[in-house]
Motif scaffolding. Structure first.
Motif, mmCIF file in Angstrom:
data_model
loop_
_atom_site.group_PDB
_atom_site.id
_atom_site.type_symbol
_atom_site.label_atom_id
_atom_site.label_comp_id
_atom_site.label_asym_id
_atom_site.label_seq_id
_atom_site.Cartn_x
_atom_site.Cartn_y
_atom_site.Cartn_z
ATOM 1 N N LYS A 187 20.747 32.737 43.812
ATOM 2 C CA LYS A 187 19.586 33.448 43.268
ATOM 3 C C LYS A 187 18.815 34.176 44.361
ATOM 4 O O LYS A 187 18.200 35.203 44.114
ATOM 5 C CB LYS A 187 18.642 32.465 42.574
ATOM 6 C CG LYS A 187 19.101 32.016 41.222
ATOM 7 C CD LYS A 187 18.035 31.120 40.621
ATOM 8 C CE LYS A 187 18.362 30.723 39.217
ATOM 9 N NZ LYS A 187 17.331 29.836 38.656
ATOM 10 N N SER A 188 18.882 33.643 45.565
ATOM 11 C CA SER A 188 18.160 34.251 46.682
ATOM 12 C C SER A 188 18.874 35.473 47.252
ATOM 13 O O SER A 188 18.368 36.121 48.155
ATOM 14 C CB SER A 188 17.958 33.216 47.785
ATOM 15 O OG SER A 188 19.212 32.745 48.236
ATOM 16 N N GLY A 189 20.048 35.783 46.735
ATOM 17 C CA GLY A 189 20.817 36.929 47.208
ATOM 18 C C GLY A 189 22.032 36.488 47.991
ATOM 19 O O GLY A 189 22.277 35.307 48.191
ATOM 20 N N GLY A 190 22.811 37.436 48.421
ATOM 21 C CA GLY A 190 24.024 37.145 49.166
ATOM 22 C C GLY A 190 25.256 37.583 48.409
ATOM 23 O O GLY A 190 25.171 38.186 47.338
ATOM 24 N N PRO A 191 26.429 37.291 48.952
ATOM 25 C CA PRO A 191 27.673 37.771 48.344
ATOM 26 C C PRO A 191 27.997 37.047 47.041
ATOM 27 O O PRO A 191 27.619 35.902 46.842
ATOM 28 C CB PRO A 191 28.725 37.454 49.411
ATOM 29 C CG PRO A 191 28.161 36.293 50.152
ATOM 30 C CD PRO A 191 26.675 36.500 50.161
ATOM 31 N N ARG A 192 28.704 37.741 46.167
ATOM 32 C CA ARG A 192 29.203 37.092 44.962
ATOM 33 C C ARG A 192 30.483 36.344 45.315
ATOM 34 O O ARG A 192 31.231 36.752 46.220
ATOM 35 C CB ARG A 192 29.435 38.094 43.848
ATOM 36 C CG ARG A 192 30.574 39.022 44.105
ATOM 37 C CD ARG A 192 30.758 39.992 42.973
ATOM 38 N NE ARG A 192 31.897 40.836 43.279
ATOM 39 C CZ ARG A 192 32.151 41.980 42.711
ATOM 40 N NH1 ARG A 192 31.341 42.430 41.781
ATOM 41 N NH2 ARG A 192 33.194 42.683 43.043
ATOM 42 N N ILE A 193 30.733 35.287 44.602
ATOM 43 C CA ILE A 193 31.929 34.461 44.795
ATOM 44 C C ILE A 193 32.698 34.461 43.481
ATOM 45 O O ILE A 193 32.116 34.249 42.414
ATOM 46 C CB ILE A 193 31.540 33.024 45.173
ATOM 47 C CG1 ILE A 193 30.780 32.998 46.485
ATOM 48 C CG2 ILE A 193 32.771 32.122 45.240
ATOM 49 C CD1 ILE A 193 30.098 31.670 46.765
ATOM 50 N N SER A 194 33.989 34.688 43.546
ATOM 51 C CA SER A 194 34.816 34.616 42.344
ATOM 52 C C SER A 194 35.207 33.160 42.105
ATOM 53 O O SER A 194 35.874 32.537 42.929
ATOM 54 C CB SER A 194 36.072 35.474 42.493
ATOM 55 O OG SER A 194 36.885 35.330 41.335
ATOM 56 N N LEU A 195 34.770 32.619 40.970
ATOM 57 C CA LEU A 195 35.131 31.253 40.604
ATOM 58 C C LEU A 195 36.462 31.196 39.871
ATOM 59 O O LEU A 195 37.129 30.169 39.877
ATOM 60 C CB LEU A 195 34.044 30.641 39.713
ATOM 61 C CG LEU A 195 32.649 30.553 40.306
ATOM 62 C CD1 LEU A 195 31.681 29.995 39.276
ATOM 63 C CD2 LEU A 195 32.648 29.713 41.562
ATOM 64 N N ALA A 196 36.818 32.299 39.228
ATOM 65 C CA ALA A 196 38.057 32.338 38.466
ATOM 66 C C ALA A 196 38.499 33.786 38.291
ATOM 67 O O ALA A 196 37.897 34.531 37.523
ATOM 68 C CB ALA A 196 37.862 31.681 37.112
ATOM 69 N N PRO A 197 39.550 34.198 38.981
ATOM 70 C CA PRO A 197 40.105 35.537 38.767
ATOM 71 C C PRO A 197 41.104 35.520 37.612
ATOM 72 O O PRO A 197 41.440 34.455 37.090
ATOM 73 C CB PRO A 197 40.816 35.818 40.089
ATOM 74 C CG PRO A 197 41.250 34.467 40.555
ATOM 75 C CD PRO A 197 40.183 33.513 40.100
ATOM 76 N N SER A 198 41.563 36.668 37.232
ATOM 77 C CA SER A 198 42.623 36.827 36.233
ATOM 78 C C SER A 198 42.284 36.217 34.883
ATOM 79 O O SER A 198 43.150 35.662 34.211
ATOM 80 C CB SER A 198 43.943 36.237 36.760
ATOM 81 O OG SER A 198 44.291 36.829 37.976
ATOM 82 N N GLN A 199 41.022 36.316 34.476
ATOM 83 C CA GLN A 199 40.625 35.852 33.152
ATOM 84 C C GLN A 199 40.820 36.988 32.159
ATOM 85 O O GLN A 199 40.640 38.144 32.483
ATOM 86 C CB GLN A 199 39.155 35.412 33.161
ATOM 87 C CG GLN A 199 38.871 34.288 34.114
ATOM 88 C CD GLN A 199 39.631 33.037 33.765
ATOM 89 O OE1 GLN A 199 39.386 32.417 32.734
ATOM 90 N NE2 GLN A 199 40.561 32.658 34.609
ATOM 91 N N ARG A 200 41.209 36.637 30.947
ATOM 92 C CA ARG A 200 41.382 37.633 29.895
ATOM 93 C C ARG A 200 40.371 37.340 28.811
ATOM 94 O O ARG A 200 40.590 36.480 27.966
ATOM 95 C CB ARG A 200 42.803 37.584 29.354
ATOM 96 C CG ARG A 200 43.815 37.994 30.431
ATOM 97 C CD ARG A 200 45.180 38.031 29.888
ATOM 98 N NE ARG A 200 45.221 39.013 28.799
ATOM 99 C CZ ARG A 200 46.309 39.318 28.139
ATOM 100 N NH1 ARG A 200 47.443 38.736 28.434
ATOM 101 N NH2 ARG A 200 46.275 40.199 27.166
ATOM 102 N N PHE A 201 39.262 38.036 28.876
ATOM 103 C CA PHE A 201 38.186 37.808 27.931
ATOM 104 C C PHE A 201 38.502 38.494 26.615
ATOM 105 O O PHE A 201 38.754 39.690 26.577
ATOM 106 C CB PHE A 201 36.861 38.303 28.511
ATOM 107 C CG PHE A 201 36.483 37.597 29.775
ATOM 108 C CD1 PHE A 201 36.177 36.248 29.759
ATOM 109 C CD2 PHE A 201 36.450 38.262 30.983
ATOM 110 C CE1 PHE A 201 35.832 35.585 30.927
ATOM 111 C CE2 PHE A 201 36.104 37.622 32.160
ATOM 112 C CZ PHE A 201 35.795 36.270 32.124
ATOM 113 N N ALA A 202 38.476 37.715 25.533
ATOM 114 C CA ALA A 202 38.905 38.229 24.240
ATOM 115 C C ALA A 202 37.761 38.633 23.325
ATOM 116 O O ALA A 202 37.966 39.360 22.389
ATOM 117 C CB ALA A 202 39.755 37.166 23.533
ATOM 118 N N PHE A 203 36.550 38.157 23.594
ATOM 119 C CA PHE A 203 35.460 38.447 22.671
ATOM 120 C C PHE A 203 34.202 38.689 23.481
ATOM 121 O O PHE A 203 34.169 39.605 24.290
ATOM 122 C CB PHE A 203 35.326 37.286 21.674
ATOM 123 C CG PHE A 203 34.651 37.651 20.378
ATOM 124 C CD1 PHE A 203 35.168 38.642 19.571
ATOM 125 C CD2 PHE A 203 33.525 36.986 19.972
ATOM 126 C CE1 PHE A 203 34.553 38.980 18.372
ATOM 127 C CE2 PHE A 203 32.908 37.304 18.767
ATOM 128 C CZ PHE A 203 33.425 38.299 17.974
#
Length: 148
Positions: free
Chosen positions: A25-41
């Motif tokens: 919340k204080s800022g900084g880089p984003r971190i990918s917790l899960a790549p290759s997700q296929r969001f359907a909705f």
């Protein structure tokens, strides 16, 4: 896309890139917790003290299926399917013991225990339930088709 927070972090689903991200919340880089997700909705996301939960396509069944995935917030472990083999999921909410979900195309509201061992039907034969809210004693949802 959807977004949620906890005490120190922001979590979001990125439908376009197919990732679940987190950042302080204080800022900084984003971190990918899960790549290759296929969001359907809607690609909803919720958190509790330990896990991040989100809805995506079932990784074993593919297009037009739904699954609730979870990943530990602090441990760098691979995300796991908490509940799979559903139609695409609309909304998620979490309480102390369960993750709740709407399944608009099947007209269902359901809940699964946080360890994935118990699945319960909260309501069926609903008119495309989409919105979802919880309090200490009830589960509330609204209909996408008739506004009830």
């Amino acid at each position: 896309m959807d977004v949620t927070t906890d005490e120190t972090r922001i979590y979001w689903t990125d439908w376009f890139r197919g990732h679940v991200f987190s950042a302080a919340k204080s800022g900084g880089p984003r971190i990918s917790l899960a790549p290759s997700q296929r969001f359907a909705f809607r690609s909803p996301i919720v958190t509790d003290d330990t896990y991040v939960y989100w809805a995506t396509e079932d990784p074993d069944l593919g297009m037009m299926t739904g699954a609730i995935i979870r990943r530990h917030k602090r441990d760098e472990v691979k995300p796991e399917v908490l509940l799979g083999d559903q139609k695409p999921l609309g909304c998620l909410r979490v309480d102390d013991d369960h993750v709740y979900a709407t399944v608009p195309l099947a007209g269902l509201v359901l809940r699964v225990s946080k360890d994935g061992t118990e699945l319960e039907l909260v309501a069926d034969d609903e008119e495309q339930p989409l919105g979802l809210a919880l309090d200490d004693t009830h589960v509330y949802w609204c209909s996408q088709t008739d506004g009830s």
